[in-house]
Design an enzyme around this catalytic site. Structure first.
Site, PDB file in Angstrom:
ATOM      1  N   GLU A   1       0.848  -1.191   0.000  1.00  9.41           N
ATOM      2  CA  GLU A   1       0.000   0.000   0.000  1.00  9.41           C
ATOM      3  C   GLU A   1       0.884   1.242   0.000  1.00  9.41           C
ATOM      4  OE1 GLU A   1      -0.792   0.321   4.833  1.00  9.41           O
ATOM      5  OE2 GLU A   1      -2.348  -0.509   3.548  1.00  9.41           O
TER       6      GLU A   1
ATOM      7  N   HIS B   1      -4.001   3.181   7.754  1.00  4.83           N
ATOM      8  CA  HIS B   1      -2.822   2.776   8.504  1.00  4.83           C
ATOM      9  C   HIS B   1      -1.908   3.966   8.761  1.00  4.83           C
ATOM     10  CE1 HIS B   1      -3.136  -1.651   7.028  1.00  4.83           C
ATOM     11  NE2 HIS B   1      -3.870  -1.426   8.088  1.00  4.83           N
TER      12      HIS B   1
END
Length: 289
Positions: free
Chosen positions: A209, A247
């Site tokens: 990511e 995150h």
């Protein structure tokens, strides 16, 4: 075969008397994981789902021969829990807890390494070797024993990709959620090498990511050290710079860490990148022919 956890894993659950610890201890035991004990200071002598509770990790290790621990304690106490596990003789520590201060993670990670142990997480879903051992919060029913290793920064995307792999007939040797924080334990390069060395893993899926340069470093590592087929999915293609996407480690800053850069890094070394998670099994199958 598998990496990190298997039928020989002897697991203790730190924080087993708490809501999350007790719930997931029972789930892991029901899956078939050898959960030999748990810890909760001041509650030694009790049982949770038939699992004995000890006051300290050292007591649990001495009584049960545990070699792995999973941590379900609140963030303010997670650093001490990780360090206690390493000090008590645990060799693989899996920290599920999220929201741990970065400096706490730095201190704990350093201490764990000095003690010769390994850390998965924090802020991760754990790991699973299907039909052998689950150490985490993963939905075990979507996993199938097989030969594809999975490494992921995202828990939810792990489940989505694994579900697609399983439906396509591509079972998994081990799936590892490394965590989405800026500082975590075992990461892409170490796990790529373990899967490369595992004779029963014939292919690897890497789920990355935005944020940081771990994927770019993984691409270079694959080129130099990995001979098995690899397929990749990168999340966050439409993320705006400076925006945190779930995150703490998934933040694009100063024009670096973008999905485009990561995709380009893998494509430059001949590793195919899926546009959608559903494309991953096809990309992998094509390289396994």
């Amino acid at each position: 075969m598998s990496i990190l956890v298997n039928k020989d894993t002897r697991l203790i659950v730190q924080g087993i008397t708490g809501r999350d610890g007790s719930f997931h201890a029972a789930r892991m035991k029901a899956y078939g994981t050898n959960v030999v004990g748990g810890t909760s200071p001041g509650k030694g002598g009790q049982e949770v789902a038939g699992i004995p509770v000890f006051n300290t990790v050292r007591e649990a290790v001495e009584a049960t021969g545990a070699n792995t621990s999973i941590i379900f304690v609140p963030a303010p106490f997670a650093k001490d829990a990780m360090m206690e596990a390493a000090d008590g003789g645990i060799k693989l520590i899996v920290c599920i807890t999220e929201g741990i201060p970065v400096m706490d993670a730095v201190v704990a990670h350093r201490y764990i390494r000095l003690k010769g142990a390994n850390l998965i997480g924090p802020n991760c879903p754990g790991l699973i070797s299907p039909e052998e051992s689950m150490v985490g919060i993963m939905p075990g029913n979507i996993f199938k024993k097989g030969h594809t290793g999975v490494i992921s920064r995202s828990g939810t995307l792990t489940y989505e990709v694994v579900d697609n792999l399983t439906k396509a007939g591509l079972g998994q040797s081990t799936a590892v959620g490394v965590g989405g924080d800026p500082v975590v334990g075992l990461y892409f390069e170490e796990l790529l090498q373990q899967f490369q060395d595992d004779p029963d893993t014939d292919s690897i899926v890497l789920i990355g990511e935005i944020g940081g340069d771990a994927e770019e470093r993984a691409a270079r590592y694959i080129k130099e050290h990995v001979t098995k087929p690899v397929a990749v999915f990168i999340d966050g293609r439409t993320a705006p710079p400076g925006k945190q996407m779930g995150h703490a480690g998934a933040i694009i800053s100063s024009g670096s860490g973008t999905a485009e850069e990561k995709i380009a890094a893998f494509e430059a070394v001949g590793v195919p990148v899926a546009m959608e998670t559903s494309e991953v099994p096809g990309l992998l199958a094509a390289r396994l022919k």
